[in-house]
Design an enzyme around this catalytic site. Structure first.
Site, PDB file in Angstrom:
ATOM      1  N   ASP A  12     -18.513   1.111  62.548  1.00  0.00           N
ATOM      2  CA  ASP A  12     -18.435   1.953  61.353  1.00  0.00           C
ATOM      3  C   ASP A  12     -19.735   2.720  61.119  1.00  0.00           C
ATOM      4  O   ASP A  12     -20.825   2.221  61.434  1.00  0.00           O
ATOM      5  CB  ASP A  12     -18.128   1.051  60.133  1.00  0.00           C
ATOM      6  N   ASN A  14     -20.141   6.302  61.814  1.00  0.00           N
ATOM      7  CA  ASN A  14     -20.387   7.508  62.618  1.00  0.00           C
ATOM      8  C   ASN A  14     -20.562   8.741  61.731  1.00  0.00           C
ATOM      9  O   ASN A  14     -21.443   9.567  61.955  1.00  0.00           O
ATOM     10  CB  ASN A  14     -19.201   7.780  63.553  1.00  0.00           C
ATOM     11  N   HIS A  29     -19.153  10.770  66.054  1.00  0.00           N
ATOM     12  CA  HIS A  29     -18.205  10.059  66.909  1.00  0.00           C
ATOM     13  C   HIS A  29     -18.651  10.113  68.372  1.00  0.00           C
ATOM     14  O   HIS A  29     -18.512   9.141  69.107  1.00  0.00           O
ATOM     15  CB  HIS A  29     -16.793  10.637  66.753  1.00  0.00           C
ATOM     16  N   LEU A 123     -15.516  -8.992  82.496  1.00  0.00           N
ATOM     17  CA  LEU A 123     -15.552  -8.828  81.036  1.00  0.00           C
ATOM     18  C   LEU A 123     -14.185  -8.313  80.597  1.00  0.00           C
ATOM     19  O   LEU A 123     -13.609  -7.455  81.256  1.00  0.00           O
ATOM     20  CB  LEU A 123     -16.623  -7.801  80.637  1.00  0.00           C
ATOM     21  N   ARG A 186     -16.231  -5.403  54.600  1.00  0.00           N
ATOM     22  CA  ARG A 186     -14.791  -5.688  54.494  1.00  0.00           C
ATOM     23  C   ARG A 186     -14.196  -5.619  55.891  1.00  0.00           C
ATOM     24  O   ARG A 186     -14.824  -5.131  56.833  1.00  0.00           O
ATOM     25  CB  ARG A 186     -14.101  -4.723  53.527  1.00  0.00           C
TER      26      ARG A 186
HETATM   27  C1  FPP Z   1     -15.971   4.793  61.895  1.00  0.00           C
HETATM   28  O1  FPP Z   1     -16.881   5.752  61.509  1.00  0.00           O
HETATM   29  C2  FPP Z   1     -15.521   4.979  63.234  1.00  0.00           C
HETATM   30  C3  FPP Z   1     -14.269   5.377  63.590  1.00  0.00           C
HETATM   31  C4  FPP Z   1     -13.201   5.752  62.656  1.00  0.00           C
HETATM   32  C5  FPP Z   1     -13.864   5.457  64.964  1.00  0.00           C
HETATM   33  C6  FPP Z   1     -14.709   4.696  65.955  1.00  0.00           C
HETATM   34  C7  FPP Z   1     -14.820   5.564  67.088  1.00  0.00           C
HETATM   35  C8  FPP Z   1     -15.838   5.619  67.966  1.00  0.00           C
HETATM   36  C9  FPP Z   1     -16.967   4.692  68.012  1.00  0.00           C
HETATM   37  C10 FPP Z   1     -15.851   6.690  68.936  1.00  0.00           C
HETATM   38  C11 FPP Z   1     -14.568   6.882  69.584  1.00  0.00           C
HETATM   39  C12 FPP Z   1     -14.359   5.926  70.670  1.00  0.00           C
HETATM   40  C13 FPP Z   1     -13.213   5.927  71.327  1.00  0.00           C
HETATM   41  C14 FPP Z   1     -13.081   5.140  72.575  1.00  0.00           C
HETATM   42  C15 FPP Z   1     -12.088   6.718  70.821  1.00  0.00           C
HETATM   43  P1  FPP Z   1     -16.513   6.622  60.251  1.00  0.00           P
HETATM   44  O2  FPP Z   1     -16.020   7.947  60.735  1.00  0.00           O
HETATM   45  O3  FPP Z   1     -15.561   5.897  59.370  1.00  0.00           O
HETATM   46  O4  FPP Z   1     -17.896   6.761  59.578  1.00  0.00           O
HETATM   47  P2  FPP Z   1     -18.190   6.906  58.021  1.00  0.00           P
HETATM   48  O5  FPP Z   1     -17.614   5.677  57.360  1.00  0.00           O
HETATM   49  O6  FPP Z   1     -19.675   6.946  57.959  1.00  0.00           O
HETATM   50  O7  FPP Z   1     -17.549   8.183  57.573  1.00  0.00           O
END
Ligand code: FPP
Length: 243
Positions: A12, A14, A29, A123, A186
């Protein structure tokens, strides 16, 4: 030190990582995919045998269309670019989540990743994609009901072990440790059945910042925990070795 056999991660933060740098969310992302690559390597180095990552939740469809499409594009890129190397490193890829409704090219890439790496064992990398815990449980209940109608299951004989065999995670050990980055505390519909007795570690760093050191720190926190699974710790057993 007690090393968890199975670690599950909610990647979480990104979007906030990107915002803090004045970048578009997709940049966060993209950086998240880089962090994922490093984390897969770190898991092997740290002796973790099973790693599950929450890459796209059933609820993520409610994001703007462009962001959903960016995330789909990143999954395509991740599999096309990294699958050969994952296979060379002996990584077995499995995917949990609802496959129906995904675009055919994504569904076939996921199938390809699973088929190519099925014989590996260095793995186990489990990608939760189009995954929601409640959805998984409802789908399992539906399959059980169908089996009961066919006369293959007697409802009164159903046990948690039999039920677990109908989940997407059938055959996968429950996570010992769930890590969530970004400071949020959470579970967000991630492995609700399987994490019933998991230890939880919440880290303040955003996912793109997650390094092998953060991983090692989470494992150290885990090692200091006392796992009781509803029982009691036997007298004289040192902290962290009770599980
Ligand atoms: C949460 O960050 C992350 C996600 C919704 C997706 C996780 C995805 C990746 C790590 C990259 C994609 C990898 C693949 C293999 C598809 P958020 O966008 O909710 O961040 P925020 O809460 O700060 O807005």
């Amino acid at each position: 030190m007690t090393t968890p056999q199975h670690v599950a991660i909610i990647m979480d933060g990104n979007g906030r990582w990107a915002k803090a740098r004045g970048l578009p969310r997709v940049a966060g992302h993209r950086a998240g995919v880089e962090a994922l690559r490093k984390t897969v390597r770190a898991a092997s180095d740290l002796g973790v045998g099973w790693l599950t990552v929450y890459a796209f939740s059933s609820e993520n469809w409610s994001r703007p269309k462009s962001e959903v499409s960016d995330l789909m594009g990143l999954l395509r890129l991740f599999i096309r670019r990294d699958l050969a190397e994952l296979h060379r490193s002996g990584v077995k890829v499995s995917v949990i989540g609802e496959r129906e409704g995904l675009s055919p090219d994504i569904a076939s890439l996921l199938d390809e990743a699973e088929t190519l790496t099925a014989g590996n064992s260095a793995l186990n990398l489990i990608i939760a994609f189009n995954y929601g815990g409640r959805d998984e449980i409802v789908r399992a209940a539906g399959r059980i009901a169908e089996a009961a109608v066919r006369g293959e299951i007697v409802p009164a004989a159903l046990t948690p072990e039999i039920f677990a065999g109908y989940l997407d995670t059938a055959g996968i050990p429950d996570p010992d440790l769930v890590i969530r980055t970004s400071g949020e505390q959470r579970m967000s519909n991630f492995l609700p059945w399987q994490s019933a007795y998991s230890e939880l570690v919440f880290l303040p760093c955003y996912w793109p910042e997650f390094t092998g050191e953060h991983f090692a720190d989470a494992l150290a926190q885990y090692a200091a925990r006392e796992r009781r699974f509803g029982g009691i710790v036997p007298q004289g057993v040192a902290q962290g070795v009770a599980s």
